[in-house]
Every structure is written in C-alpha cells, then in structure tokens.
Design an enzyme around this catalytic site. Structure first.
Site, PDB file in Angstrom:
ATOM      1  N   GLU A 266      -1.143   2.512  -1.614  1.00 41.04           N
ATOM      2  CA  GLU A 266      -1.497   1.351  -2.297  1.00 41.04           C
ATOM      3  C   GLU A 266      -0.836   1.068  -3.605  1.00 41.04           C
ATOM      4  OE1 GLU A 266      -5.633   0.804  -2.418  1.00 41.04           O
ATOM      5  OE2 GLU A 266      -6.401   1.103  -0.362  1.00 41.04           O
ATOM      6  N   CYS A 300      -3.959  -4.353  -9.562  1.00 42.44           N
ATOM      7  CA  CYS A 300      -2.809  -4.607  -8.545  1.00 42.44           C
ATOM      8  C   CYS A 300      -2.833  -5.747  -7.948  1.00 42.44           C
ATOM      9  CB  CYS A 300      -2.829  -3.237  -7.541  1.00 42.44           C
ATOM     10  SG  CYS A 300      -4.535  -3.379  -6.673  1.00 42.44           S
TER      11      CYS A 300
HETATM   12  P1  NAD Z   1       1.358   5.861 -11.360  1.00 44.14           P
HETATM   13  O1  NAD Z   1       1.943   5.833 -10.224  1.00 44.14           O
HETATM   14  O2  NAD Z   1       2.165   6.099 -12.381  1.00 44.14           O
HETATM   15  O3  NAD Z   1       0.228   7.066 -11.273  1.00 44.14           O
HETATM   16  C1  NAD Z   1      -0.824   6.923 -10.143  1.00 44.14           C
HETATM   17  C2  NAD Z   1      -1.102   8.504 -10.182  1.00 44.14           C
HETATM   18  O4  NAD Z   1      -0.208   9.169  -9.667  1.00 44.14           O
HETATM   19  C3  NAD Z   1      -1.416   9.213 -11.273  1.00 44.14           C
HETATM   20  O5  NAD Z   1      -2.694  10.266 -10.935  1.00 44.14           O
HETATM   21  C4  NAD Z   1      -0.204  10.345 -11.517  1.00 44.14           C
HETATM   22  O6  NAD Z   1      -0.340  11.460 -12.345  1.00 44.14           O
HETATM   23  C5  NAD Z   1       0.075  10.482  -9.980  1.00 44.14           C
HETATM   24  N1  NAD Z   1       1.538  10.969 -10.071  1.00 44.14           N
HETATM   25  C6  NAD Z   1       2.581  10.614 -10.781  1.00 44.14           C
HETATM   26  N2  NAD Z   1       3.841  11.139 -10.368  1.00 44.14           N
HETATM   27  C7  NAD Z   1       3.609  11.883  -9.339  1.00 44.14           C
HETATM   28  C8  NAD Z   1       4.000  12.683  -8.446  1.00 44.14           C
HETATM   29  N3  NAD Z   1       5.414  13.000  -8.741  1.00 44.14           N
HETATM   30  N4  NAD Z   1       3.514  13.264  -7.491  1.00 44.14           N
HETATM   31  C9  NAD Z   1       2.275  13.040  -7.340  1.00 44.14           C
HETATM   32  N5  NAD Z   1       1.528  12.306  -7.990  1.00 44.14           N
HETATM   33  C10 NAD Z   1       1.961  11.634  -9.141  1.00 44.14           C
HETATM   34  O7  NAD Z   1       0.463   4.403 -11.490  1.00 44.14           O
HETATM   35  P2  NAD Z   1      -0.214   4.146 -12.822  1.00 44.14           P
HETATM   36  O8  NAD Z   1       0.581   3.799 -13.741  1.00 44.14           O
HETATM   37  O9  NAD Z   1      -1.346   5.357 -12.899  1.00 44.14           O
HETATM   38  O10 NAD Z   1      -0.887   2.919 -12.047  1.00 44.14           O
HETATM   39  C11 NAD Z   1      -0.669   1.655 -12.213  1.00 44.14           C
HETATM   40  C12 NAD Z   1       0.135   1.364 -10.628  1.00 44.14           C
HETATM   41  O11 NAD Z   1      -1.000   1.295  -9.648  1.00 44.14           O
HETATM   42  C13 NAD Z   1       0.523  -0.305 -10.679  1.00 44.14           C
HETATM   43  O12 NAD Z   1       1.783  -0.210 -10.007  1.00 44.14           O
HETATM   44  C14 NAD Z   1      -0.480  -0.775  -9.683  1.00 44.14           C
HETATM   45  O13 NAD Z   1       0.042  -2.160  -9.134  1.00 44.14           O
HETATM   46  C15 NAD Z   1      -0.785   0.198  -8.807  1.00 44.14           C
HETATM   47  N6  NAD Z   1      -2.232   0.033  -8.145  1.00 44.14           N
HETATM   48  C16 NAD Z   1      -1.963  -0.327  -6.809  1.00 44.14           C
HETATM   49  C17 NAD Z   1      -3.357  -0.705  -6.313  1.00 44.14           C
HETATM   50  C18 NAD Z   1      -3.575  -1.296  -5.028  1.00 44.14           C
HETATM   51  O14 NAD Z   1      -4.418  -1.285  -4.345  1.00 44.14           O
HETATM   52  N7  NAD Z   1      -2.337  -1.650  -4.234  1.00 44.14           N
HETATM   53  C19 NAD Z   1      -4.509  -0.631  -6.896  1.00 44.14           C
HETATM   54  C20 NAD Z   1      -4.511  -0.198  -8.387  1.00 44.14           C
HETATM   55  C21 NAD Z   1      -3.342   0.079  -8.950  1.00 44.14           C
END
Ligand code: NAD
Length: 503
Positions: A266, A300
C-alpha cells in the site's frame, strides 16, 4: 483547567512508563532490548522534546524474532479458529479500554490532532473484531467436481509474515495489517516506523495480555535500512505486508527477490478530486477540505489535486481559500485543533520545500505557505492555485496539508488530467450527472473511487491502489487471499483410466 491541560496531564501519566523503561522489542513473549544494546531517540513533533529511547534492532534481533514466529506458527495455525476468534476479540476489548491512552500517545508521537486520533484507536478495535469474526471461515474452500474426481480447495495460512508500517496513523494501520494475518493463522513480526514507535508497543503488549501465545506476534523496532531490510530478506518470513512510500516498496521487492517473497504494497498517492459544475458545490467544498487537511494531510488517500471546472472555479476557489485560512492549527491535544505539527523535521523540510517549488513553477500560494511558530513542525494549511498538471506540486506526493488546484474545461480534459500521474490510489468525483459518473469512474485509473463522497471506509470492500500506488488489496476476503495459500486436492471417485507407460 482547560481541556488541553487535562489532556497533557493524562498524557504525562501514560508517558512515565516509556520514559523510565524506553521502548523494548517484544520477541517470543519477552520484552527485550536490542541484542547489541543500541537505541535511538524518539522526539515529539509538537515541541521536539525527547519522548524516550527505543531499541535499535539489527539483523540479529530480526533473526530471533523470525525464529520465534516460526516456532509459534504450527500451534497457532492449528488452534481451532473459534479460539483464535476469542483472543482477537479480547485484543479489541483491551484496545477499547485503553483507547484514550492510545490516542493521546499517538498524538504526541505523530502530531495528529486528537479529534481524529480518538476515532482511529477505536477503528483499530473494529479491525480486530471484523477479522476475528471471519477467522472461522478463513480456511473455507470450494467443491469443483469433475467427471472422475471430487476436487476441493482449501486455504492454509502462508506461515510467519513480516508487517512493515509507516508513521501516519500508525496504530490504525498496524491493526489493519496484523488482525487479518492473525485471523488467517499466520504469525507476525512487526517492524513499525522509527518515527512513531509508541502505540505499536502498546498494541503488542495488549495482544500479549489478551492471551496471544508467545511468539505469535513479535515486535522489532528499528530503522528500515537494517531491521526492515533484514525482515524482507529473511528466508523464514513468507510474505511482507508493507505500507509506505512507493520508492521503499520498490526496494523491498528487490530485497525480497532472492527468497521469492510474496509482497502486498500500500503505497503513495497523488489523488484527484474532480469537481464538475453540476455538483452540489457546498458538499464538494466540505469534502475537498476534509480530504486534504484532515490528518495533517499525512494521509495516503488524501485528495491532493483538486481538478475544478472552469465555469465554477473562481467562486469555488474563493470560498476554499477563506475556509483554508480559517483552519485551526495548534496543539494536537487541544480538542479544538484541526491540524497539528508534521511528524518530523525531515518531513517538515520536504513539505515546506514545495512552497518554493510552487513559486518557481509560477503557481500562486493562495493560502498558507509558511511555518507556524518556531518550535515544533507546524505549517499553515496551504493552497496552490494557478497550477498546471505538469508542475512538481501536481506530480509529487507532498504528504502534508497542501492542496494543488488545477482548472479544467470539460470532462475529457478532466479525465486526462486525473489519469496523468504515476499514482492510482483513490479518486473522488463530484457530479450530479449519473451517466457521466458511470463513464468517468470506469475510465479513472484508481483502486478506490468515491462519487459525491469523501473517503468512507467500509471494511468488506477492497482497499488498495493501481500503478505506483500498490499491489494487492486489503479488506474483506482480499486480506486472507494475501495471508493464505490456496490448495487444491483431487479425490478419485472411481477407477478412471490411468495411462499405462512401460506396461
Ligand atoms: P517509508 O516508506 O519511508 O517507511 C515505511 C516503513 O518502511 C517504515 O517502517 C520504514 O522503517 C520501513 N523501511 C524503510 N526502508 C526500508 C527498507 N529498505 N526495507 C524495509 N523496510 C524499510 O514511508 P513513510 O514515510 O513512513 O510513510 C509515508 C508513506 O506511506 C506515504 O508515501 C504514504 O502515501 C504511504 N502510505 C500509504 C498507504 C496506503 O494504504 N496506500 C497508507 C498509509 C501510508
């Protein structure tokens, strides 16, 4: 005492434990520090003060958690579903009991306003109840008889899974991913976002107190590039349910390639809200404002691109500007606050960089465009007008309380603009022309569309995006499709002919 002071008093009582103990991992039912002893600090976006220290896990901790999840899997899978259902309902009961604490901590950790977070905590409980009730039917299959065989299908849980969540509404999102995994019979290793670890810890402790067997739900705190990465690479973790940025999803897909990881993503969005001149414009205005400025715009499904028909654009944008200027920015624990601070300095720098980008591209900053105060990561809700769809502010996910308004002439142009984006999570259409609504929604490239409505989530419906917004769907039975394997078994019903080789 004001409501704000009362809430701060309650929050401080809840934070005492975190301040004294920090946030530890929960592995195999035990609260443990990172094996290396490393920690990182989590700060409140409200005043940048230290909340507490958090275990900074490495590959070693993830290995231990994955092993615990693997050991716990057979017994959890084989537990009668009615028992699993009871435990999941008990988790929901305890969430409801502690909903105020969860909401206060979530606000302090993320900057989200209490008016929204109190509901988010309760929605977390609802997620558990919804999937708890479906646990007994999760393994159900079909009977597909052929002339010589009785063919049946059944579903079995895939095994231990990794759940990786972001910092926006982290509590609700964690329940949304973890509840169906447990209901399906999977065990879980959860890696919450490093910017918002508080409520993930409360949730894991609640699950433990509700009687979830040790090792069924393991919590590993830490950064994406080490703990998160290891989780996606671990051979015993059979699938990764990930919510976060599109860029991270792409990294996870690469990291999981060697172990052929099943992934559910997501991801981000740049969702259009399309307002035609025949719509109920007052209701459209309310929805446009709600869907970008609630939850600090860190959502999101937010409608971050307003496509407004030329014929009504001037009047609509005038009213919109007035309302945006009236939105109350303030302390998240003040019940009157509509927008709190952004999660973190890093994110604040990103969001505010678009103010300059808008100017450079020649758009107008009709509202906002500034920081509020000099402590904490507060920004004024911002509206860009005079924008075109090729500008950076119309193409990139800003993920803050920032709306880009673009005018369109007719339906054809509106559709072209709406689909001219790498993303495809949600779309919102405002029109009273039924045939147009049918045509438009059919051609709109989005996983979820609402007509004459803001985003109103209904748990049995599929949730997810197309294009760079995701892979897979959550909700209803779709969640089980991800966390379970379909199995086909054919039983011969007689002595059908078997080809005889070498006879
Ligand atoms: P992010 O991708 O930076 O981080 C999300 C998670 O991934 C964190 O726990 C982070 O530590 C982990 N992560 C980062 N790098 C990683 C890697 N290389 N391997 C494994 N895990 C890793 O996202 P964010 O800034 O925390 O959240 C905001 C984003 O989430 C926005 O783009 C938003 O649109 C999206 N989002 C989408 C939905 C949906 O349902 N489509 C819902 C909520 C948020």
């Amino acid at each position: 005492m004001t409501d704000l002071e009362t809430n701060i008093g309650k929050l401080n009582a809840h934070l005492e434990r975190f301040r004294a103990e920090g946030i530890r991992n929960l592995i195999g039912g035990a609260s443990v520090p990172a094996a290396s002893g490393a920690t990182f600090e989590t700060h409140s976006p409200v005043d940048e003060s230290l909340i507490c220290k958090v275990a900074r896990s490495s590959a070693e901790d993830v290995n231990t958690a994955a092993e615990a999840a693997k050991v716990a899997f057979p017994a959890w899978r084989d537990m009668p579903a009615a028992e699993r259902k009871k435990i999941l309902h008990r988790i929901a009961d305890l969430i409801v009991e502690r909903a105020e604490e969860i909401a206060l901590c979530e606000c302090w950790d993320t900057g989200q306003a209490l008016r929204f977070m109190s509901k988010a905590a309760l929605r977390g409980a609802e997620n558990f109840r919804f999937f708890a009730d479906r646990a007994p039917s999760a393994r159900d299959g079909q009977n597909l008889p052929s002339p010589t065989l009785m063919n049946v299908t059944t579903r079995v849980p895939i095994g231990p899974v990794g759940v990786i969540t972001p910092w926006n509404t982290p509590f609700m999102l964690s329940t949304w991913k973890i509840a169906p995994a447990l209901a399906a019979g999977c065990t879980v290793v959860h890696k919450p976002a490093e910017f918002s670890p508080l409520t993930a810890r409360i949730l894991a402790v609640i699950a433990h107190e509700a009687g979830l067997p040790d090792g069924v739900w393991n919590l590993v705190n830490g950064f994406g590039e080490d703990a998160g990465k290891r989780l996606t690479e671990h051979p015993d973790i059979k699938a990764i349910a990930f919510v976060g940025e599109s860029r991270t999803g792409s990294m996870i897909m690469k990291q999981g390639a060697d172990t052929l990881k099943r992934v559910h993503f997501e991801l981000g969005g740049k969702n259009p809200v399309v307002v035609f001149d025949d719509a109920d414009l007052d209701r459209a205005l309310d929805a446009v404002i709600f869907m970008i400025y609630s939850l600090n715009g860190e959502r999101c499904t937010s409608s971050s691109r307003l496509l407004i028909q030329d014929t009504v654009a001037d009047a609509f944008l005038k009213k919109l500007t007035e309302r945006v200027n009236n939105i109350r920015v303030g302390h998240p624990l003040d019940p009157a606050t509509e927008i709190g601070p952004l999660i973190h300095k890093e994110h604040f720098d990103k969001v505010t960089s678009y103010f300059e980008a808008a100017r450079a591209d020649g758009a107008t900053i009709a509202a906002g465009g500034q920081r509020v105060g000099d402590k904490g990561w507060f920004v004024r809700p911002t509206l860009f007008t005079g924008a075109t769809n090729d500008m950076t502010i119309a193409r990139e996910e800003i993920f803050g309380p920032v709306l880009t308004a673009i005018r369109f002439r007719d339906e054809k142009q509106a559709l072209t603009l709406a689909n001219d984006t790498q993303y495809g999570l949600t779309g919102y259409v405002w029109t009273n022309d039924l045939t147009r609504a049918l045509r438009f929604t059919d051609a709109l490239e989005a996983g979820m569309i609402w007509v004459n409505s803001e985003n109103v989530r209904h748990l049995p419906t599929p949730f997810g995006g197309v294009k760079a917004s995701g892979i897979g769907r959550d909700g209803g039975d779709w969640s089980f499709e991800f966390y379970m394997e379909q199995k086909h078994i054919g039983f011969a019903t007689g002595q059908h002919h078997i080809p005889r080789l070498g006879a």
